[in-house]
Design an enzyme around this catalytic site. Structure first.
Site, PDB file in Angstrom:
ATOM      1  CG  ASP A   1      -2.001  -0.993   1.207  1.00  0.00           C
ATOM      2  OD1 ASP A   1      -2.002  -1.841   0.280  1.00  0.00           O
ATOM      3  OD2 ASP A   1      -2.870  -0.948   2.101  1.00  0.00           O
TER       4      ASP A   1
ATOM      5  CG  HIS B   1       2.161  -0.149   4.406  1.00  0.00           C
ATOM      6  ND1 HIS B   1       1.917  -1.164   5.318  1.00  0.00           N
ATOM      7  CD2 HIS B   1       0.990   0.547   4.290  1.00  0.00           C
ATOM      8  CE1 HIS B   1       0.663  -1.081   5.733  1.00  0.00           C
ATOM      9  NE2 HIS B   1       0.079  -0.044   5.132  1.00  0.00           N
TER      10      HIS B   1
HETATM   11 NI    NI Z   1      -2.618   3.110   3.414  1.00  0.00          NI
END
Ligand code: NI
Length: 284
Positions: free
Chosen positions: A98, A241
């Site tokens: 992400d 991430h």
């Molecule tokens: Ni996020």
């Protein structure tokens, strides 16, 4: 008279015979020369070739054909691209990243994925995606999936429907401009989804099943160990991430480890299709 005539005739015949026999040796000589030249003749082409290797290589027409062959072979090698396939009967995992793209860490993650002929899904945000469209292009070229993590990374459940759709459309536009197609999946920031986010965006909503909290610990060893000790990962969606150095570092160990464990690294859509036998539907 008869005798004289026959004597003259004999003389004429004799002379003619002599003339013939005199010309015969000439023919024979010529033939002999030809015959003796003939056996010599065949070696001639091969003898100079062997005697003058330099001349041969200098006058060599081989170079053009050789270089053509080398050229073709080279082109063939370049065209020999790895064709990734998914085995529905083999274990598979979907790595998801992400908040990117990140100008350094996204490339590091893509490098290791590429090395192991693997792919992942990247849930990108608008404020980063518009800065690095070339990273989106690389992802698409590798067969990775680009998905929507919103334009501004706000809590989408607190937005009115119009603002919600405007926000998602802004990220779609950036991705479409870069790679030609818009994402079909969304992952709402913070996993915050109300009824509108879940069922009224015209897109499929995807969350995750394993969360190593890479954003919180920012520790490559922790993330690596967490995933390595998470048990059977077949069919799981791992949340990561792409904006942390520690996560990119963890992938240098995790990607080869997952491959070694027999997992195929697939996109979320591939996992859905090949593992669960379903296609994502809008508003689900
Ligand atoms: Ni996020």
């Amino acid at each position: 008279m008869k005798r004289l005539f026959s004597a003259l005739l004999s003389l004429v015949l004799l002379l003619t015979l002599c003339a013939c026999s005199a010309s015969v040796p000439n023919d024979t000589d010529t033939q002999a020369t030809d015959i003796s030249a003939a056996p010599v003749a065949p070696p001639i082409p091969s003898t100079p070739t062997a005697q003058d290797p330099q001349k041969e290589s200098l006058s060599a027409p081989p170079p053009p054909p050789d270089s053509t062959i080398i050229g073709e072979a080279h082109v063939e090698t370049e065209e020999e691209e790895y064709v990734r396939t998914v085995d529905p009967s083999a274990p598979m995992v979907a790595l998801t990243f992400d908040d990117g793209p990140h100008k350094v860490y996204s490339h590091q993650i893509l490098d290791v994925l590429e090395e192991y002929h693997s792919v992942a899904t990247f849930f990108e945000v608008g404020y980063n995606a518009r800065l690095y469209p070339e990273i989106l292009v690389r992802m698409a070229e590798m067969g990775c999936e680009i998905a929507n993590h919103s334009n501004t990374h706000r809590d989408l459940s607190k937005l009115g429907k119009r603002d919600l759709l405007t926000d998602l459309a802004a990220l779609d536009d950036i991705v479409r401009d870069a790679v030609g197609t818009a994402p079909t999946l969304i992952r709402p920031p913070y996993g915050a989804a109300d009824k509108a986010v879940k069922y009224e965006t015209g897109r499929a909503v995807i969350t995750w099943t394993i969360d190593p909290l890479d954003w919180k610990y920012k520790d490559a060893e922790y993330v690596t160990s967490y995933i390595q000790n998470a048990g059977n990962l077949d069919g799981e969606i791992i949340l990561l991430h792409s904006i942390h150095a520690s996560t990119a570092e963890a992938m240098q160990t995790l990607v080869p480890w997952l491959i070694e464990q027999g997992y195929q690294l697939v996109t979320v859509s591939e996992l859905m299709a090949y593992y669960y036998g379903e296609l994502f539907e809008a508003n689900h």
